[in-house]
Each structure stands twice: as C-alpha cells, then as structure tokens.
Design an enzyme around this catalytic site. Sequence first.
Site: not given
Ligand code: SKM
Length: 488
Positions: A114, A139, A319
């Site tokens: 670890h 591990k 967007d």
């Molecule tokens: O444009 C989007 C993005 O694809 C995903 C996102 C999110 O997951 O909060 C928010 C926006 O910026």
Amino acid sequence: MICIPITAGNVEDTISEMESASRYADIVELRIDYIPEIQNAETCVEEALKSKTKPVIITNRPVREGGKFNGSEQERLQLLQKAIELGADYVDVEHDSIRQITRQGSSKIIISHHNFEETPCNLSKIYSDICQHKPDIVKIVTYANDITDNIRIFELLQSAKVPTISLCMGELGYISRILTGKFGGFLTFASLERGKESAPGQLTVNELHKVYHFKDINNETKLYGIIGNPISHSMSPAIHNAAFIEKGLNNAYVPLKIENIGTFMKECRKIDFQGFSVTIPHKESVLPFLDDIDPTAGKIGAINTIVNRNGKLKGYNTDCMGAIMGLECSLKVVNGTLNNKKVSIIGAGGAARAIAFGLKEIGCDITIFNRTIERAEKLSLDVKCRFGSFEEIYKLETDILINTTSIGMFPDVDQTPVTKDVLKEGMIVFDAVYNPIETRLLRDAKEKECHTVNGLSMFINQAAEQFRLWTDIDPPVELMTNVVKERL
Ligand code: SKM
C-alpha cells in the site's frame, strides 16, 4: 468480483455486517485491525469462518500500511497465522511480513503493498518483488494524485501474470475501482454504505451496481467518460450508463476529474477511450489536443463532445443546439420566440460561446457580461455582438438573461451570479446549471415574476446528441430525462 470490507469494532457487529454484505458481495474482507481487543479479533475470525456464506479475506493491517492494528508486530502476525490455520479462504499479508508467515492448508495468500501518498513510478518493480514470494494473488494499492495514475495501474493489470488486485485510492482513483474488470483485475472493493469505507475513494456497492453496472464490465467494454473539474455534480455518468444499458451496449461511462488537460489527452490514448463529454473548465482548452474538429464546433471555439473515429479524436459541440432547442421549447409555453430578442449572457466560457453563436444565428441582439472583461470582449468579437463589464449588468435592459457560469451549481447552491435587483418582471431567465434543477437565480427570478427556464432540457438535449454521435443509435431521451429527475 466485488469485495465488501467489514470495519466493525466488535464480534457481534462484524458477524451481522458480514451477513448483510454477503447479499451484495462476491467476497467479504474482515478488517480485524478495526477490533481493538486481540482476543476479540481472534474470536471474530473463528465465528466468521463458521457462519460465512461467501469467501472471506482476513486482513490485519498495521498502522504503517494505513491500518489500525494497535498491538505488537508479533501479535499481528500471530493473528494472521491463526487465520491460515483456521482455513480462511484468503489471508492478506503485507509484502514486508511475508517471510514471517508459514503457509499451510488451503488458504490463498494475498501479498499486499500500500502507498497512501502516491502511485510510485516503480510499479513493475514492486510487482516483480512481490512475485518472488509466489503469491496466490498480488495486491498493489496506491494513492492517485492525478487521473493518469489510474492509467499506469491499468497497464500493470494488463501485464500481470498472477491474479492481481490493483487500485488507486482517493477521489482521483474512482475509475480504477469501476473499470478494474476491463483490465483483468481480480476484484474491486466497495463499501456496504456511505461512511463504512475502509479506504479513501471507495464507492458504495449500490453505486457500483446501479450507476456503473460493474458486473457487466469486461475486456470488451468500450470506455467513455466526462472530462471536467469539478465533476461530482455531473449527472452524465448516470444518464449515459443507463442509456447504454437500455440499448444493450457494452459501454461504460466514468467521471474524469482532470486538472492538466494536456497530460490527460496524451495519456488517455493508451487505454482507448471511445468518446468523452467535456465540461467546465475544459471546453476550450481541450481544442489543441484533438486530431480533428467539426466545422461548427470550430466556429464556436468550444467543444463538449469527443468521438474516437478510428483512433482520431474529433471534437463536436452539442451544447449549441441543446440550448437553442431547450430555450425554443420553453418559450413556446409562454408564446414567445427567440427572434430579435435582446439577450444578456453571463459568462464567456465554453457554454457561453455555444449559446451566443446559436442565438446570433437566429437573430438575437446579444451582450456578453463577464468578470474578466477581456474574455467578454474576445467572445463578443468572435460572435460579433456587444460586451459589458460585470457591473454594467445592473443597468440591464434585456428580454432574456442567461447564466452560463457554474455559479449556483451543486454544492455551492446558495450562490447566484446576480442579485435580485437585476431581475425584472416579465424577463426570461435561463440558467444553464441543471444541478440543482431550481438554482437560487431561478428562485429569485420566480419571486420577481420572471419566466424561468432551467438547465434540464439543455442538458438532456446535448447528452442525447452525444449519445447519437458515439453510437449512431437513437437515444432513449425519456429514460435519460427520468434518470436525472429521479436523482435531483
Ligand atoms: O456540455 C455538457 C457536458 O457534455 C456534460 C455536462 C455535465 O455532465 O454536467 C454539462 C455540460 O457542460
């Protein structure tokens, strides 16, 4: 496999938690170092092995490896030896103690290492040193200080010759816990519930099953993720994973909290991601690291979607149409349209770019307001619109006010980009933030009798289009909407 660690402090609670954990786990791990009395720890092992319904790992972690055992080293090792005598399915022995342990019977020995500070550079040396002691299972658990530390852990797993558990701890290590099955990891650890984690960054077993469909992840699984910082507010993992399952796709989508975008974009190519969503603050800064950019996204100067097309990463912007569709739809309800409207946009980042370009095309009269005025000016030059200093917003005369910043987003839900006196009766106020659905800005706007539009439909529209770009399949929009509504 999923292993649930039991961290109860006495025999009775350990047995009862082991029973509950056995319903969800493939293996349970008894952390007997959490039991302060040595005699109780021994009784615990005996009782647990009598009543177990799932294989059991016995672990007695010393403080030097992040555990809680408070007796002497000799006492610690005696307990481990006892667990072997009693035939525990697996016994976890620290690498530096393996020489003091005698193997016998059927117990399989996990030899562990670890590091709670970092993911060191010499992982393969640590691996081969452990292998010299002929472990049944290796591990190696380290701490992630950067998301790319997980990639080195994945490479270790891929080259492993012996069954291997290898994970990164900490918030930046989530993906190593979620995706271990893709890279051949022997198991992942998950907590029974929040608050019962035995190491930093453990997800709950419920999250692993419900959000990430851990059991469906295998070496054929295609990887997707959201690049951003912060990322814990994002509903993208929940909706995209649900949509992938709904359409029968062997895909997994994970949160990627990225500080250094350049390093990540270089390293991510090693593990063959098929696509990404991109959110604040990387929508513009990611552009130089892409192989190709869709012309509309190029014009906007910001992307929120990356598609891996035969090894080449191409950026798109969903967007823009997501926001315009969402706004148009909400305006229909109040018999309004976007044409020729006066619009004020707060923010000058990637989301502002997408929305400004989209609204300009349909003839809106736009002004950009931003705290760093140089960015507002730059965006206004690119879009060919006006800009103003943040203070000027208080003299605002506008039909539509749009917040594109993350102010007011979870967890800072009491914040708002503007005070109430900016908001006037009849104004349309759109907040691109979707978590929470009703931000403080929208609450204030309702109080001032504005028409409000929340960020949900923009979020769903942009995500649906991403899904289509990645898969060429019609997105299950209703399901995606319901997943977000259930969670918010
Ligand atoms: O444009 C989007 C993005 O694809 C995903 C996102 C999110 O997951 O909060 C928010 C926006 O910026």
